[in-house]
Design an enzyme around this catalytic site. Structure first.
Site, short mmCIF file in Angstrom:
data_model
loop_
_atom_site.label_atom_id
_atom_site.label_comp_id
_atom_site.label_asym_id
_atom_site.label_seq_id
_atom_site.Cartn_x
_atom_site.Cartn_y
_atom_site.Cartn_z
N GLU A 137 0.76 -1.03 0.13
CA GLU A 137 0.06 0.10 0.03
C GLU A 137 0.90 1.30 -0.07
OE1 GLU A 137 -3.02 0.06 3.19
OE2 GLU A 137 -4.07 -1.72 2.12
N GLU A 167 -6.03 -7.21 -1.20
CA GLU A 167 -6.18 -7.32 0.24
C GLU A 167 -7.68 -6.43 0.29
OE1 GLU A 167 -3.47 -5.69 3.02
OE2 GLU A 167 -5.15 -4.66 4.13
C1 IDC Z 1 -3.35 -3.92 10.27
C2 IDC Z 1 -3.64 -5.34 11.00
C3 IDC Z 1 -3.16 -4.82 12.48
C4 IDC Z 1 -1.83 -4.19 12.53
C5 IDC Z 1 -1.68 -3.11 11.70
C6 IDC Z 1 -0.36 -2.31 11.42
O1 IDC Z 1 -4.89 -5.67 10.98
O2 IDC Z 1 -3.15 -6.01 13.53
O3 IDC Z 1 -1.45 -3.56 13.83
O4 IDC Z 1 -1.81 -3.68 10.47
O5 IDC Z 1 0.40 -3.34 11.13
C7 IDC Z 1 -4.08 -2.13 5.71
C8 IDC Z 1 -2.84 -2.92 5.74
C9 IDC Z 1 -2.71 -4.01 6.70
C10 IDC Z 1 -3.60 -3.59 8.03
C11 IDC Z 1 -5.10 -3.64 7.54
C12 IDC Z 1 -5.84 -3.12 8.87
O6 IDC Z 1 -2.51 -3.58 4.57
O7 IDC Z 1 -1.33 -3.98 6.85
O8 IDC Z 1 -3.38 -4.46 9.02
N1 IDC Z 1 -5.22 -2.47 6.23
O9 IDC Z 1 -5.81 -1.90 9.39
N2 IDC Z 1 -4.61 -1.37 4.67
C13 IDC Z 1 -5.96 -1.02 5.19
C14 IDC Z 1 -6.18 -1.62 6.14
#
Ligand code: IDC
Length: 474
Positions: free
Chosen positions: A300, A392
Site C-alpha cells: 500500500e 487485500e
Molecule cells: C493491520 C493489522 C493490525 C496491525 C496493523 C499495523 O490488522 O493488526 O497492527 O496492520 O501493522 C491495511 C494494511 C494492513 C492492515 C489492515 C487493517 O495493508 O497491514 O493490517 N489494512 O488496518 N490497509 C488497510 C487496512
C-alpha cells in the site's frame, strides 16, 4: 458517419486462401540472409467497443527457426493507437506499429506460434490491418521454400489431469483486463491473506492450510510479509525462507500463492527499493519453475505520487522477469492501493501513464465498512481499462477492526464476482480484531475446518469462497 456496432468481434487471417492470393507477390527474402527460408502467418482478432478495443495477435513462423522476431503492421485508420501491450515490446510511430519479442517468446521453431496482444483506442473506425511482416518478410501464409505439407497441431494445452485450482488453471497470464488461465480464458481467484508473518506464523501449518484448501475450497493464499514492524528488514533470510515454505505448502494443496512484499509505513516504496530487489531476486529465482506464484511488489504505497510508484515498479519488475519471465506481477497503486481515490485522485493517472511492462495487474484494496459507493464506482470504471487484482480487503473498517458490514461486503463481492476480479480477504488468522477469520486462540489448537472456530467475518468469507469456481477448461 460510419456506424459501428457497440461491441463487435472480427477475425482476420492473413495468409489464408484469400490472403495468400492477394499478398504472395509482395513476399521478399531479407537481403541479409538470402539462404534462410522465411514465411509466416498472422491472425488478428479484436474485441472492440466505442473508442476502445483489445487485439489478440497470433504469429506463426513458417520459415526456418528464429531466435527473436519483430512483427510489423500499419493501422489503416489514423486514429488507431496501441495503449497497452503485452507479451512483446510495443512501439508505434504514426500508424506503423512494431512488436518485438521478449526473452521468453523470441525463439520460434518452424511451425511454432506465439500469441501477443494489446489494448488500443480508436476514433472514427477500427478496421483491422491487412498486412503483417515478421522480421521484414510479409506474412503470406506460405514460405519462400516449399511450404510444410501439414499444418502443425494447435498449441492448446491438453485438458487438466487434476481438480485443484492450480491443476485446472496452470500457468496464469494477463489477457486484456483479465487474469486468464492456461486456456486463455478469464478466471477469478478467491482466497485469504495471512496476517503479518512476524506475528502469526503459527497460524500457517498443515492443518490450517488443509482447511483453507479443502473446507474453504480457496484458490489463493496471500503470503503477507511485512517489511517493517519487526518484519523482513530484521531477518531477510529467515523471512525469505518462511515465504518459500508457504509457497510450497500452497502448491502442494493446489492453491496459488501471492507473495506480498507488505510495505505500509513508510508509504514510499522507494524506501525499500534495495530490499525489494534483494527479496524478489531470491524468491523469483527459487520459485521460477512453479506455476502457482504471483508477485505483489508493494502492498500500500501512500503519500507518494503515481510516478514514484511507477518508477519503483519499473525497477523491481525486471529483477523478477530475469528469473521468472512468465509470472503475473501486481503493482500497488496510490493512496493505500485505492487507485488514488483515498488521496483525491483516480485511475486516470494509471491509464494515462501505465507501467511499461507486460503481464502485470494493478492493486485495489478496500475495507467494506469504510469504503463504499464512490470506491465501487471507480473500480467499475477502471476495470474495463486496466487489469485489477484485489490483493487485500476487509469486511470491517480500514483499522482492521470493528463490526462486519455485511451489506457493503456483499455489494463489493458481488461486483468483484461480476467483473471476475480476484481477491484475498484480510485475514486468515486469529488476531483479536474484527477482520480475523478465526476466534482468538484458534491457532493454539488443532481444529481449523468447519464453522465452530470462525468469527462473523470468517463465516461470511467461508460461505463466499466455498461456492463452485466453474473454471473453464478449454
Ligand atoms: C493491520 C493489522 C493490525 C496491525 C496493523 C499495523 O490488522 O493488526 O497492527 O496492520 O501493522 C491495511 C494494511 C494492513 C492492515 C489492515 C487493517 O495493508 O497491514 O493490517 N489494512 O488496518 N490497509 C488497510 C487496512
Amino acid at each position: 458517419m460510419i456506424s459501428i456496432p457497440r461491441r463487435s468481434r472480427r477475425e482476420l487471417l492473413v495468409g489464408g486462401a484469400v490472403g495468400a492470393l492477394a499478398l504472395a507477390a509482395t513476399a521478399v527474402l531479407p537481403m541479409t540472409d538470402a539462404m534462410a527460408a522465411t514465411g509466416c502467418a498472422v491472425t488478428y482478432t479484436t474485441s472492440s467497443w466505442q473508442g476502445g478495443f483489445t487485439a489478440t495477435v497470433t504469429i506463426q513462423n513458417l520459415g526456418d527457426p528464429v531466435t527473436n522476431w519483430t512483427l510489423g503492421f500499419t493501422f489503416p485508420n489514423s486514429g488507431q493507437r496501441v495503449t497497452q501491450g503485452w507479451s512483446a515490446t510495443w512501439q508505434q510511430s504514426g500508424s506503423a506499429v512494431t512488436a518485438r519479442s521478449l526473452d521468453y517468446n523470441g525463439a520460434l521453431s518452424t511451425g511454432a506460434s506465439t500469441t501477443i496482444g494489446f489494448n488500443g483506442s480508436w476514433t472514427t473506425a477500427n478496421p483491422s490491418p491487412t498486412s503483417f511482416t515478421l522480421n521484414g518478410t510479409t506474412c503470406t501464409g506460405g514460405t519462400t521454400t516449399p511450404p510444410p505439407s501439414t499444418t502443425p497441431p494447435p498449441t492448446t494445452p491438453p485438458p487438466p489431469t487434476g481438480t485443484t485450482p492450480l491443476a485446472i488453471n496452470g500457468q496464469l497470464r494477463v489477457c486484456g483486463v483479465n487474469l486468464c488461465n492456461q486456456y486463455g480464458r478469464p478466471i477469478q481467484l478467491r482466497g485469504m491473506s495471512t496476517h503479518g508473518l512476524q506475528w502469526f506464523a503459527h497460524c500457517y501449518n498443515d492443518a490450517s492450510l488443509d482447511a483453507l484448501a479443502n473446507d474453504w475450497q480457496a484458490d489463493l493464499l496471500r503470503i503477507s510479509m511485512y517489511v517493517q514492524e519487526q518484519g523482513y528488514e530484521t531477518n531477510p533470510t529467515g523471512f525469505t525462507n518462511q515465504v518459500n515454505t508457504l509457497v510450497d505448502k500452497a502448491e502442494a494443496r493446489g492453491m496459488y500463492a501471492l507473495i506480498d512484499f507488505h510495505t505500509l509505513t513508510p508509504g514510499d516504496p522507494m524506501y525499500n527499493l534495495d530490499r525489494a530487489k534483494t527479496f524478489f531476486t531470491a524468491v523469483s529465482a527459487r520459485n521460477a519453475a512453479k506455476k502457482n506464484v504471483i508477485y505483489e511488489i508493494t502492498n500500500e504505497p501512500n503519500g507518494v505520487s503515481w510516478s514514484t510508484i511507477r518508477n519503483y515498479a519499473e525497477q523491481v519488475i525486471p529483477v523478477i522477469r530475469a528469473n521468472d519471465p512468465d509470472a503475473v506481477i501486481v503493482v500497488g497503486t496510490r493512496g493505500w492501493s485505492s487507485l488514488g481515490v483515498s488521496e483525491g485522485g483516480n485511475s486516470d493517472e494509471i491509464v494515462n501513464n501505465p507501467v511499461r511492462a507486460d503481464n502485470i495487474m494493478y492493486t485495489f484494496h478496500f475495507y467494506a465498512a469504510s469504503h463504499k459507493d464512490n470506491y465501487r464506482n471507480e473500480v467499475q470504471r477502471a476495470a474495463s481499462r486496466i487489469p485489477l487484482f484485489v490483493t487485500e480487503f476487509g469486511t470491517v473498517t480500514y483499522t482492521g477492526d470493528g463490526a462486519v458490514d455485511t451489506a457493503s461486503s456483499t455489494a463489493w463481492l458481488d461486483l468483484l464476482d461480476r467483473l471476475k476480479i480476484s481477491y484475498a480477504n484480510w485475514t486468515y488468522s486469529d488476531a483479536g480484531e474484527g477482520s480475523a477469520a478465526f476466534k482468538p486462540n484458534t491457532c493454539y489448537g488443532s481444529t481449523y475446518a468447519g464453522t465452530s472456530v470462525l468469527t462473523e467475518s470468517g463465516n461470511f468469507m467461508r460461505n463466499r469462497i466455498r461456492t463452485p469456481d466453474n473454471f473453464p477448461t478449454s
